[in-house]
Design an enzyme around this catalytic site. Sequence first.
Site: not given
Lengths: 248, 667
Positions: B338, B41
């Site tokens: 959120r 990654g």
Amino acid sequence: MKLTLKIWRQKNAQTKGNMQTYPIDGIEGDMSFLEMLDVLNTQLIDKGEEPVVFDHDCREGICGTCSLQINGEPHGPDRLITTCQLHMRKFNDGDTIVIEPFRAKAFPVIKDLMVDRSSFERIQQAGGYISVNTSGNTIDANAIPIEKEHADESFNAAACIGCGACVAACKNASAMLFTAAKVSQFALLPQGQVEASRRVLNMVEQMDKEGFGNCTNTGACEIECPKGISLENIARMNREYLSASLKG
Amino acid sequence: MSILNSKVPSGPLSEKWTKHKNDINLVNPANKRNIDVIVVGTGLAGGSAAATLAELGYNVKTFCYQDSPRRAHSIAAQGGINAAKNYQGDGDSTYRLFYDTIKGGDYRSREENVYRLAEVSANIIDQCVAQGVPFAREYGGLLDNRSFGGVLVSRTFYAKGQTGQQLLLGAYSAMNRQINRGKIKSYTRHEMLDLVIVDGKARGIIARDMVTGELERHSAHAVVIATGGYGNVFYLSTNAMGSNVTASWKIHKRGAFFANPCYTQIHPTCIPVSGDHQSKLTLMSESLRNDGRIWVPKKQEDAEAIQQGKLKPVDLAEEDRDYYLERRYPSFGNLVPRDVASRAAKERCDAGFGVNKTGEAVFLDFAAAIMRYGKEVAAVEHIENPSEEKIRELGEKVIETKYGNLFQMYEKIVDENPYKTPMMIYPAVHYTMGGVWVDYNLETTIPGCYCAGEANYSDHGANRLGASALMQGLADGYFVLPYTIGDYLADDIRTGPISTDLPEFAEAEKNIQEQLDKLINNEGSKSVDHFHKRLGKIMWNKVGMSRNEKGLKEAISEIRELREAFWKDVRVPGDYNEVNPELEKAMRVADFLELGELFAIDALHRNESCGGHFREEYQTEEGEALRDDENFMYTAAWEFKGDPGKAVLHKEELNYENIEVKTRSYK
């Protein structure tokens, strides 16, 4: 809407490719161009045929993975967007759409519409960085004020997503806009000055080695660039290059 | 008693990290040359870790499935990165960033990790500026800040709506410097398909070259997994199409515990779904909530008229609008965290006040901000008695410089001009707080296998605050892992290169080859997407924004059935020894089909609501999340036992010694 797609099919880098025709129906204006290709691929898989291979990832116009020459234009007819942001409402019922890979000697086809852009990687590896260690032991970020205009211009150059549309748009397959964007980002910042000469010389040398063509100031790259990277960057790179060459 | 050892160093909170850095073993520069590290990654966490490890002298190999490390999905992060610099002089400090992050995470993260994150945050900004990251600046030439949800200070640094892109290009440029020096070998279009363990230690990976289709063996003295989150288990999310759980899931199956899989962030401001063809969802940055006001009509009949296109939102009078976040949470208003904003939107839409065709959208309105900015500019530029038209024009320009690229993105997708009519938004899956369990050193339960960035579970508890993901990715990669991994590698200076001819490599490769063969030769009748979409529907409907016992139990059995159906009936065209995106997808969906079950099991076992995990059975009278600290103040780390349904739960109790645990309130 009903469309006719003419798509470049090529099994791999070794074999020859050709255009093939696929009629497609039931396409809606709200679909993105790549979602339209998803529909085609699902139909091909259901019929036991091989789906069309194309590069894509973020599908929001920022990763730079998607490409495609659509009706002769990189990223299609709309401006300032990538193929993944292009919507089918830009086309009409009955249209024929020609879909090809980005064409350039330095972007060999891998399969179908997927090309190898590792030449861009090597240009950046040649000097697209500032040689500071990542230890965090640098000066405070606010120690050097940078004029807002310069910071903004540097950002505008740095907004390049490395998709290769500039190369695909250019009749000479030149990578000047791409390379110039990276050179400019650093040239506009005080941090980038120390290595400026070496950077521009090395990056341009690598660009030439990769087999990209020369720039003849046509400006197609700027028009097709999904991020609106300005031709001014090329002028800036030329100045940088000239002054670095003179320093010898 | 738990077998989890968090290895948190002793001493006072604010001195732990410094003390730890002084105590751990170092590897001398000559020996580093004999040590190999694999980083899987290349986003913010992986890219920054790879660059730093290579710079220290280790031989690094990086792997990414994209055709360039620069295309990892960190690139799509829009709004910004937090750092406790206190440049605005508004009372920010390391402690306050630490406190906000713990509270924002609903008291479900490890205190010491979060403190360290806050502590190194300021370094990140210094580092990035030195690398040439062009952050936004004020006219005086100094760095500009803005505010994000769940906090009362302005500590977010940004580069227009492309902060992730600029930070990733910074890490990528640091990688390029090391690639040029020969210290990093970058493998692009490569996907890790298994971890190889030798004598109990992570010693390599099996990766597939996605161009030739060949399986490759790569060995190393340590392996770092930095492959991001697993939001695509929902099929539709703001993740990239290729984002997947495979690397994390494969190490889980090899012994790494998976923590809190049910903690998922549903982001409140995404562009609503337009139809069944939809392949992904697009985020509109949280930074828009600095200036946008969220509302729905007060009266149901107005909502219906708007849904049917009979009434335009701009024509609805001010007193007929319900700015429900400002109404419910007066002190944080539109900038609540959120999870809170998402649930509030769902509540209004479920009650019938949604504003698009499907009734699943709310407005995000910039009209007030446009007029406010317009008046400001008119005053600064000494324009006397400006007309409303002029004010609007000036205001729109300000909004354009702040959020221009986001407005353009919106217009291209929705085909409406958000300067003239309010945006429509709806929550969508965005980020996963859960992930691979790691200790203070970011090491998993497999010795020598580390996990960084979104892929690990460590810093965000049950809910992540805006602009904290970029901070965590870079903190892990630049400033934490390079120290802690050295401590481990100090034992390996005499080991010498690891041979890829060891039977463990052969065994892992054979397993993968069998899986690939099975998929290619399956002769099923349905495409991979068919199964992925069905999985996504189960997850969204029963394991999504709100969950209950009945739905979760159904989800578990439905996912198990779907997994069986997948292996029986999936059709993968083409061959394995060529470019084959369908095969890549099939391998990823196979892992999502296992993760999905563990996800639902975790959500079912957690009989409380916290952060992004909302269980309908556990809520206050006002509909807020109701935590159960007595019974659930722990991290749930699951051990794989041959089948996701047989996973064994281990608990890491959470102790808050430096912070008072409270009920989260943004009122």
